[in-house]
Scaffold this motif. Structure first.
Motif: not given
Length: 319
Positions: A63, A67, A208-210, A260-261
């Motif tokens: 993504e 990330t 969704k990928r992530g 990321g996240a």
């Protein structure tokens, strides 16, 4: 093949300065830095690398940045390393430097690498507990942590486009399922004996990928609390927590991460063996958290964010 756990993770980010502050406040030690990357270490030598998005040789992301770009798993011995070489030789994106590290691209597009583990054994002792049947702490007050110093990266959680294919890849190299959301998600541990999960794969309806989050193991529930309070005092934003997961029994506290996240402090997860039978769960708020505090706790008032603390003694009259 004996995989021991996560040895290193690498993020891609264009904001190294903010990430530097984040992980130092988080409790990691800065091991090295230059204009292209930051290298942090946990207590046992597990490494967290934050590389600038433009750094040459950085694996492609699943993504857009920021990330996680790469996960390096530590293996126990040369025999396990050689077995992985044979197992993965025909895998997409196979790489092998001939000695220190080999790997491939998993079905979700993530760069996965393996090396002989460099993590150090540590004597990290948690707070003794006094339960009804065991009185382990006698004439000894329990520790109050002023901040956390994470022992290692304990697990990673990803959104995947194809749960079945991604799970099959990790089963091929020795991972086993701990618990499941049928057709939606699988908790996996890298060996039959170990903590509840080293990897959690989640498939969303839109494919969704992530990255969902990276979790850092601390000594006990009290370090989850102490670390979270310190981190809140540093000004970082809680996503959810503290709280407790019913599925793994672990206590948690999630924060938003500029690399990321989310990042998680966690402790007291279930320990499993070959005798464990995976359970199936239906997704829902009470399955995710037995209890949780929305918005976190203020590190100064020690109350839920937005709640006033007047500091009066319990017997004093309150307005």
């Amino acid at each position: 093949m004996t995989i021991l756990g996560i040895d290193q993770i690498t993020y891609g980010s264009a904001d190294l300065a903010n990430c530097r502050k984040f992980f130092l406040d988080w409790g990691l030690a800065l091991a090295a830095e230059d204009a292209t990357q930051l290298v942090f270490e946990s207590v046992n030598g597990c490494r967290v690398v934050v590389a600038h998005s433009d750094r040459p040789g950085l694996p492609a992301g699943i993504e857009p940045d920021p990330t996680l770009r790469e996960v390096v798993w530590g293996v126990a011995d040369a025999a396990s390393f050689a077995a992985l070489r044979e197992t993965l030789r025909d895998a997409p994106g196979f790489v092998d430097d001939g000695a220190a590290r080999l790997g491939c691209t998993d079905p979700n597009g993530l760069a996965v690498r393996f090396q002989l583990s460099v993590k150090r054994p540590v004597a990290a002792v948690g707070v003794k507990a006094n339960t009804w049947d065991r009185r382990e702490r006698v004439n000894e007050p329990g520790t109050i942590y002023e901040r956390a110093t994470p022992i290692e990266v304990g697990h990673v959680v990803f959104f995947v486009a194809d749960l079945k294919a991604t799970q099959a890849f990790y089963e091929r190299i020795g991972f086993v399922a701990s618990d499941r959301y049928p057709g939606r998600g699988t908790f996996m541990r890298c060996a039959a004996r170990g903590g509840h999960h080293d990897l959690f794969l989640l498939q969303t309806p839109d494919g969704k990928r992530g990255l969902n989050h990276v979790a850092f193991t601390v000594r006990d529930i009290h370090e989850v609390f102490g670390g979270g309070l310190h981190f809140a005092r540093c000004g970082w934003e809680t996503q959810l927590g503290p709280g407790r997961h019913p599925i793994s029994s672990a206590y948690f506290w999630y924060f938003r991460n500029p690399a990321g996240a989310l990042c998680e402090y966690y402790a007291d997860e279930d320990e499993l063996t070959e005798a464990w039978q995976p359970r199936d769960f239906e997704p829902g708020p009470t399955v995710f958290a037995e209890w949780a505090i929305e918005g976190g706790i203020d590190g100064h008032t020690r109350r839920q964010i937005g709640r006033k603390a007047d500091g009066k003694f319990l017997t004093e009259k309150r307005d």
